[in-house]
Design an enzyme around this catalytic site. Structure first.
Site, PDB file in Angstrom:
ATOM      1  N   LYS A 177       0.858  -1.195   0.000  1.00 55.94           N
ATOM      2  CA  LYS A 177       0.000   0.000   0.000  1.00 55.94           C
ATOM      3  C   LYS A 177       0.891   1.240   0.000  1.00 55.94           C
ATOM      4  O   LYS A 177       1.436   1.634   1.023  1.00 55.94           O
ATOM      5  CB  LYS A 177      -0.942   0.032   1.206  1.00 55.94           C
ATOM      6  CG  LYS A 177      -2.080   1.006   0.921  1.00 55.94           C
ATOM      7  CD  LYS A 177      -2.590   1.806   2.076  1.00 55.94           C
ATOM      8  CE  LYS A 177      -1.801   2.988   2.526  1.00 55.94           C
ATOM      9  NZ  LYS A 177      -1.859   4.203   1.713  1.00 55.94           N
ATOM     10  N   GLU A 252       9.689   2.140  10.998  1.00 58.17           N
ATOM     11  CA  GLU A 252      10.746   3.113  10.701  1.00 58.17           C
ATOM     12  C   GLU A 252      10.080   4.488  10.795  1.00 58.17           C
ATOM     13  O   GLU A 252       9.324   4.875   9.904  1.00 58.17           O
ATOM     14  CB  GLU A 252      11.301   2.835   9.295  1.00 58.17           C
ATOM     15  CG  GLU A 252      12.355   3.799   8.837  1.00 58.17           C
ATOM     16  CD  GLU A 252      13.460   3.910   9.855  1.00 58.17           C
ATOM     17  OE1 GLU A 252      13.805   5.040  10.194  1.00 58.17           O
ATOM     18  OE2 GLU A 252      13.929   2.867  10.336  1.00 58.17           O
ATOM     19  N   CYS A 286      13.633  11.273   6.770  1.00 60.88           N
ATOM     20  CA  CYS A 286      13.665  11.038   8.220  1.00 60.88           C
ATOM     21  C   CYS A 286      15.084  11.149   8.744  1.00 60.88           C
ATOM     22  O   CYS A 286      15.292  11.279   9.940  1.00 60.88           O
ATOM     23  CB  CYS A 286      12.994   9.737   8.622  1.00 60.88           C
ATOM     24  SG  CYS A 286      13.382   8.368   7.615  1.00 60.88           S
ATOM     25  N   GLU A 385       9.779  16.856  15.108  1.00 58.34           N
ATOM     26  CA  GLU A 385      10.097  16.649  13.697  1.00 58.34           C
ATOM     27  C   GLU A 385       9.258  17.591  12.833  1.00 58.34           C
ATOM     28  O   GLU A 385       8.034  17.618  12.940  1.00 58.34           O
ATOM     29  CB  GLU A 385       9.827  15.202  13.283  1.00 58.34           C
ATOM     30  CG  GLU A 385      10.305  14.901  11.873  1.00 58.34           C
ATOM     31  CD  GLU A 385      10.168  13.434  11.482  1.00 58.34           C
ATOM     32  OE1 GLU A 385       9.123  12.835  11.766  1.00 58.34           O
ATOM     33  OE2 GLU A 385      11.122  12.906  10.870  1.00 58.34           O
TER      34      GLU A 385
HETATM   35  C1  UN1 Z   1      14.076   8.234   4.753  1.00 55.68           C
HETATM   36  O1  UN1 Z   1      14.123   9.454   4.790  1.00 55.68           O
HETATM   37  O2  UN1 Z   1      13.048   7.638   5.159  1.00 55.68           O
HETATM   38  O3  UN1 Z   1      19.993   7.890   4.353  1.00 55.68           O
HETATM   39  C2  UN1 Z   1      15.105   7.381   4.167  1.00 55.68           C
HETATM   40  C3  UN1 Z   1      19.251   8.522   3.606  1.00 55.68           C
HETATM   41  C4  UN1 Z   1      18.527   7.780   2.500  1.00 55.68           C
HETATM   42  C5  UN1 Z   1      17.274   7.168   3.026  1.00 55.68           C
HETATM   43  C6  UN1 Z   1      16.360   8.089   3.769  1.00 55.68           C
HETATM   44  N1  UN1 Z   1      19.398   6.763   1.984  1.00 55.68           N
HETATM   45  O4  UN1 Z   1      19.058   9.720   3.715  1.00 55.68           O
END
Ligand code: UN1
Length: 495
Positions: A177, A252, A286, A385
């Site tokens: 999804k 995550e 993230c 965040e």
């Molecule tokens: C994300 O923002 O969920 O390390 C992943 C990084 C990328 C992945 C980010 N390879 O910034």
């Protein structure tokens, strides 16, 4: 470039099908407002059909030898590589990140697919000595069944591959999804699975709202694993809901990642790392550096470099190769970032640059790269965040102070330190409470062959990428083979 306005469907059991609702939602370019495509607004019943298809396909997919499953993944990787340019442009149109970064996202998907295909001939278990003579002891990884893959908008190709490829190579089947903001790249990936010869029902795609489709996947008794990337709030809901049917849950979630800049650091290098980590993907990673913890002796110099460079960044439609910062994903994201500008101002932070939407940029959700100065460690802009192009400069006295500030937040994904003192670097590696630490580099850009994930509210202890990813999608089976021809009693006959 060709227009791709089209009507896409769900992919269930090898067919492209409408939702039973008949309703659709729109997929628009966040830089221009252009309508790209429409997708089915699916229901719980659609999710049930997809789970049933995945459940049926699992009965035969799990028996396909892993190296043969891997051969299909190698073909997927090759098609991704051949189609990289087209996928890159579609990604920029669909979610806004600039073409160079969209290409990086597709490349990460290619790399992950090759890597996991390689696991088809590894997938190591253990062989260990048995306690008794004429007995053999070993362990093997077993697939778990139907995996629900629920992904965010910000890495429309990389993140789905992080989840789907380890799930598939280990013999699971999937219901995927994708985020409602990026269904097109998911449809393209599904088409590639078909072209590579993946059997019907091994991957199924159901589009629609998380509260309906995602929710049903969390509750469905035949879904054995949930892999979810998204916000902390939704992650907690995922974990608590899935707990009722004892699913394995991989989460995550958020980050509030800091770059520490010590007084001996190469400030030019640090500034480049900060700008890239804070404003790349418009801060919608993230792993983004939304805090800079800077030694008080170099605070003024670093702030001046950052402001000057941030103001030189080109903002606009990511399809223009000279553009460095694309739009935010949607109106709600723009509104959220701007709300935090107000929060920072009210808390007493100084807005050194940015702090406003780009005016006259047409329909796009563009926001100026924003740097908050004079930020205190517990302000909301220093702890929550934001997920946009905003970062907070916080002064520190020394390394201990810097590490304490870095660790104050509830998240623990990525961290970084700029210093040439090797002792400080190793102390930071030991003491920064995050899943990833960079030395003399920014907080973004994790490579796919090492575990990816974080501590505290960034997740629930699982990792994706690297061999650690296999742990999410497999269960260990321990096997004892007794070839003594008689009853040997463990813990008794060996005394
Ligand atoms: C994300 O923002 O969920 O390390 C992943 C990084 C990328 C992945 C980010 N390879 O910034």
């Amino acid at each position: 470039m060709s227009q791709v306005v089209g009507e896409y469907r769900n992919a269930i059991a090898g067919d492209w099908v409408e939702s039973e609702s008949g309703a659709r939602f729109e997929d628009r370019n966040p830089a221009t407002g252009e309508l790209i495509a429409t997708f089915p607004r699916s229901t719980a019943a659609d999710a049930d059909r997809a789970v049933a298809a995945a459940h049926e396909a699992y009965q035969s997919w799990r028996l396909v030898p892993a190296p043969k499953r891997a051969e299909i993944l190698f073909r997927v990787a090759e098609i991704l590589r051949d189609d990289k340019r087209e996928l890159t442009e579609l990604m920029t149109r669909e979610m806004g990140k600039v073409v160079a970064e969209a290409g990086g996202d597709v490349q990460e998907g290619i790399d992950m697919t090759y890597y996991m295909a390689g696991e088809g001939r590894r997938m190591f278990g253990q062989t260990v000595p048995a306690e008794m003579p004429n007995k053999f002891a070993m362990s093997v990884r077993q697939p778990m069944g139907v995996v629900a893959v629920i992904t965010p908008f910000n890495f429309p190709m990389a993140i789905p591959t992080w989840k789907l490829m380890p799930a598939l190579v280990t013999g699971n089947t999937a219901v995927f999804k994708p985020a409602e903001d990026t269904p097109l790249l998911a449809a393209k990936l599904m088409e590639i699975f078909e072209r590579a010869g993946l059997p019907a029902g091994v991957v199924n795609v159901v589009n629609g709202p998380g509260e309906v489709v995602g929710q049903r996947l969390l509750e469905h008794p035949d879904v054995k694993v949930i892999s979810f990337t998204g916000s902390k709030e939704v992650g907690i809901h995922v974990a608590t809901t899935a707990a009722r049917t004892l699913k394995r849950v991989h989460l995550e979630l958020g980050g509030k990642n800091a770059i520490i800049v010590m007084d001996d650091a190469n400030l030019e290098n640090a500034a480049e790392g900060i700008l890239w980590s804070a404003f790349g993907t418009s801060g919608q990673r993230c792993t983004a550096a939304s805090r800079v913890i800077v030694h008080e002796r170099v605070y003024g110099r670093l702030a001046a470099i950052l402001v000057e460079r941030a103001e030189g960044l080109r903002i606009g439609d990511g399809l223009d190769p000279s553009v460095q910062i694309g739009p935010l994903i949607n109106a709600a994201a723009l509104e959220k970032v701007h709300r935090y500008t107000g929060i920072g101002r009210d808390e007493g932070a100084t807005i050194l640059t940015g702090g406003e939407p780009v005016t006259g940029a047409g329909e796009g959700y563009f926001y100026r790269p924003t740097i908050f100065g004079d930020v205190e460690r517990d302000m909301r802009v220093a702890t929550e965040e934001i997920f946009g192009p905003a970062t907070s400069l916080i002064r520190c006295r020394d390394l201990d102070d810097a590490i304490a500030i870095s660790n104050r937040v509830e998240y623990g994904l990525s961290s970084a330190i700029y210093t040439d003192r090797i002792d400080d670097a190793f102390r930071a590696i030991r003491d920064l409470d995050t899943g990833i630490t960079y030395i003399n580099a920014g907080t973004i850009g994790a490579e796919i062959q090492l575990p990816f994930g974080g501590t505290k509210y960034t997740g629930n202890g699982h990792r994706e990428a690297g061999q650690a990813a296999l742990d999410t999608y497999t269960e260990w089976k321990s096997v004892y083979v007794d070839y003594s021809g008689r009853l040997q009693r463990a813990q008794i006959d060996n005394q």
